[in-house]
Design an enzyme around this catalytic site. Sequence first.
Site, PDB file in Angstrom:
ATOM      1  N   GLY A   1      50.529  46.531  32.507  1.00 38.42           N
ATOM      2  CA  GLY A   1      51.633  45.747  31.971  1.00 38.42           C
ATOM      3  C   GLY A   1      52.693  45.388  32.983  1.00 38.42           C
TER       4      GLY A   1
ATOM      5  N   LEU B   1      44.883  43.100  27.767  1.00 36.92           N
ATOM      6  CA  LEU B   1      45.700  42.969  28.977  1.00 36.92           C
ATOM      7  C   LEU B   1      45.406  44.078  29.987  1.00 36.92           C
ATOM      8  CD1 LEU B   1      48.069  41.393  30.314  1.00 36.92           C
ATOM      9  CD2 LEU B   1      49.578  43.122  29.326  1.00 36.92           C
ATOM     10  N   ASP B   2      45.027  43.691  31.189  1.00 37.82           N
ATOM     11  CA  ASP B   2      44.784  44.632  32.298  1.00 37.82           C
ATOM     12  C   ASP B   2      43.665  45.634  32.002  1.00 37.82           C
ATOM     13  OD1 ASP B   2      46.870  43.368  33.623  1.00 37.82           O
ATOM     14  OD2 ASP B   2      48.363  44.810  32.940  1.00 37.82           O
ATOM     15  N   GLU B   3      42.813  45.305  31.029  1.00 33.36           N
ATOM     16  CA  GLU B   3      41.727  46.211  30.675  1.00 33.36           C
ATOM     17  C   GLU B   3      40.352  45.650  31.023  1.00 33.36           C
ATOM     18  OE1 GLU B   3      42.015  49.237  29.633  1.00 33.36           O
ATOM     19  OE2 GLU B   3      44.117  49.345  28.978  1.00 33.36           O
TER      20      GLU B   3
END
Lengths: 283, 283, 283, 283
Positions: D201, D227-229
């Site tokens: 994040g 998100l960001d995964e």
Amino acid sequence: ENRGRLLISCPDQPGIVAAVSNFLFHYKANIIESSQYSTNPEGGTFFIRIEFECPSLNTLQDELKEEFQPLADQFSMAWTLTCVSELKKLALFVSKEPHCLREILWEWQSGDLMAEIALVVSNHEEARDIVEDLGIPFYYIPASKENRADVEHQQIQLLKEFEVDVIILARYMQILTSTFVSEFPHQIINIHHSFLPAFVGARPYHRAYQRGVKLIGATSHYVTDDLDEGPIIEQDIMRVDHRDHVEDLKKIGRNIERSVLARAVKWHLEDRIIVHDNKTIVF
Amino acid sequence: ENRGRLLISCPDQPGIVAAVSNFLFHYKANIIESSQYSTNPEGGTFFIRIEFECPSLNTLQDELKEEFQPLADQFSMAWTLTCVSELKKLALFVSKEPHCLREILWEWQSGDLMAEIALVVSNHEEARDIVEDLGIPFYYIPASKENRADVEHQQIQLLKEFEVDVIILARYMQILTSTFVSEFPHQIINIHHSFLPAFVGARPYHRAYQRGVKLIGATSHYVTDDLDEGPIIEQDIMRVDHRDHVEDLKKIGRNIERSVLARAVKWHLEDRIIVHDNKTIVF
Amino acid sequence: ENRGRLLISCPDQPGIVAAVSNFLFHYKANIIESSQYSTNPEGGTFFIRIEFECPSLNTLQDELKEEFQPLADQFSMAWTLTCVSELKKLALFVSKEPHCLREILWEWQSGDLMAEIALVVSNHEEARDIVEDLGIPFYYIPASKENRADVEHQQIQLLKEFEVDVIILARYMQILTSTFVSEFPHQIINIHHSFLPAFVGARPYHRAYQRGVKLIGATSHYVTDDLDEGPIIEQDIMRVDHRDHVEDLKKIGRNIERSVLARAVKWHLEDRIIVHDNKTIVF
Amino acid sequence: ENRGRLLISCPDQPGIVAAVSNFLFHYKANIIESSQYSTNPEGGTFFIRIEFECPSLNTLQDELKEEFQPLADQFSMAWTLTCVSELKKLALFVSKEPHCLREILWEWQSGDLMAEIALVVSNHEEARDIVEDLGIPFYYIPASKENRADVEHQQIQLLKEFEVDVIILARYMQILTSTFVSEFPHQIINIHHSFLPAFVGARPYHRAYQRGVKLIGATSHYVTDDLDEGPIIEQDIMRVDHRDHVEDLKKIGRNIERSVLARAVKWHLEDRIIVHDNKTIVF
């Protein structure tokens, strides 16, 4: 020998270094190494570590401490003065995996770890032989969630008895309660087998594998009440790839864990670490 | 601004830090950062770098220097005092390969390189556009073994004219004579495309490939009369393997070269480097 | 178990992979891991390492080798086929410093080194206890320039007797003659305590200190007649600075040496290394 | 040129390599490089990447694909065959910070990035000049939470129009909706300025500073709905210490970000990456 170390934290202001170095010069001390840091020259906190040679330090020690106090009061210093020749007493806690214990013992045998290893505590019997072979007392204390309070009571007694200065959790896989932790503030060093704050808690290598990271790591930190949230002392990583399964990560990780822990312990023993604001300053 | 830096080398003895910090305190200077080193507390050489804030430093500068001299004499100090606000003047020398030049220019554009880039000198025309686009004077001076004396004479004139403080050889593939080098002692920084002392001299990537090394590197150093033998400032490496041919080594190497050179230049500009005994102390 | 490894070198040409994989498929072998490399697809040399599972490999082994020969002849292959279940026999040579020996023994105890440690040979008595405690034969053979021929004769006898496959020089500080080396081509692995080709020969840490390098390293390589000039298997480095004296470099270096040697040995035991043109291909 | 690449995923079983290499041999293709991996030889998934030279590949391409299909069906393969000479079309998305954009453009100018840069999209005007100077179309599309749907619609139109194959988020500080992401599965590469999964994040450098980590990192990954995964392609780190404030972390971090992103993009363009189970296999 005549080597001493002075660690100071205080509100930053002009004149601190002058005052301290004048004090040391008055005692004919030669400054060998000096490192300092200020969070903010205006209104921040100032930290300094001075290593010095002072003729007859052993004899003068108490006088020095007494005489330093007024100066410390003037600048509102938190401070410690240690003699390098007085070895710190160290306790090692270990569970089944011996690699971190072995590394520390090895460094100690090689003369690279200036400390007295007072005792080893374990909730398993595996490490008894390698410990007792070196003439170090080994205490087998089975531990589980159920008997935690009793076990910790027993451990605290032992640590007091041996006058232990620092406790190394060399892969000790039991959680310590805040009762235990509060007895030894900033004196318990843990090695966590991940690159914190990634993979806080249990089974970090499994989770690293699951997430598909390309680097794995280990983190050495002081233990506080918040699990894996204490001040970080040292971290390191190694490269892995898609071929590495959980067992491979563990093998690779063991090498990171032992070297990261060994560095953290060495810095602690050399009085290089100051904790401030849940972070470490490592001089 | 009021930030200054004091660099001192002198024979080690007790009392240096006290004397210097008293001096600074007298001028109400607050020490922001201080690093010191002694080759040997008994009879060795002592080095210290102090960064400080001093009210009205710009105005006081000359007075400070004058007043410091007696103290310096007392301890047989070699010393410099610089004002951070007075930017160093920098010349960049480059041949055909632009990656190191670009990195330095980029850092400078981003505000991460506190210097004035006075001019760029090249024995090729390739870099003219990227240099002049930034409003920096570009001098094309063809150079070869034959015209070396003339060329260097011309270069020295230019560097004097621009009052250059430091010369960066950003992959300048010409050898400098001792006439040139002696004009700028410890002021010429080179990047050599190998991990020195491995592969001194020409074509290091070819020889690294030939030898089958598993890591390649780059070295930034001050230029002296002995080719690639000057005091090393910074080095770094990257991993390669049997699949990497000479061209691959060059590509990988370019990334090491530019970051190693950029770090060395930054440290020089921040007065962090002292040369002693053909080695560097980097504070 | 039924795992095998096939290592092949031959002139590159289309059809090699097809021929080999057809051969393996014929024996119902499943390819687990396969790596290949060609120095040049046109007229170069082709290398491949295939790890496979083949039902009843132990029983079939001789048949497989016999049947593979015609195919090998057709492509002018140099090749070896090994069964993973047949452990390689390993001899460790050590002098006074025990860290590399310890690392290898430790890996072996942890089950991370798939080999039989047949014997340890030393020109000092220091390591006897830690070796014999593990039930490994220890041979003390004092060695010096004067008695080199006799000593090597004795060593070669021992190595033949124990049917040793690979010799690890775990900081064995004696030079081997070409008589000895030629008996074990590409079977002797040395750890040199520098980043080769920097600091070939004696006292590399002293010379690294003298030169003022910012990184120190270690190199594992096969031993050939030319001192420290054999094919490099693995290298690594660590960062040092001006504060590190020779003794510090040695301490830091010991950690690099043991991990570099351990990796090289592991790769050799897993048949991952092919020597070509005084370089290694590590699959 | 005649170079092709074959990427295959299928259930593991004996005979795959034999079948594929026979097929290629039939077309006189010479295998230049081949890498394979199996999650589990018994019942797992098998992956292979083969780079080959095939005479008249450009002309034969369609025939090859047609003829390969029956073989693919037999082994239930997911597969792609690409010609190296057909450059991938690339879109770069950037916000204010130009360092990642610059790195990619620089690599491209140096001929190290084999792709066509079709266009650059930005929600700021800052990068226009450096992009248009290279003759690359630049689209300024202001973006915010409010107009996200419109903006993405416009962007998707542009990307379709330019027939873009891969989208590089070179520090594009806008979140993409699942509508956008689902249009380009495993075709969007992001650079996140932390060592994932740490600091998912916003404001990772602030949080790294807050936590007192001793290493900071960057992660390049494919963008998914979480998100960001998304699947991690590459990560790297650099050492920091207590003296580094947030601004220092950002400076140091920029160097990690650009090199990590550049590597990830290069591997993608060379068809080295297969996504499986939210992880990447990088051959």
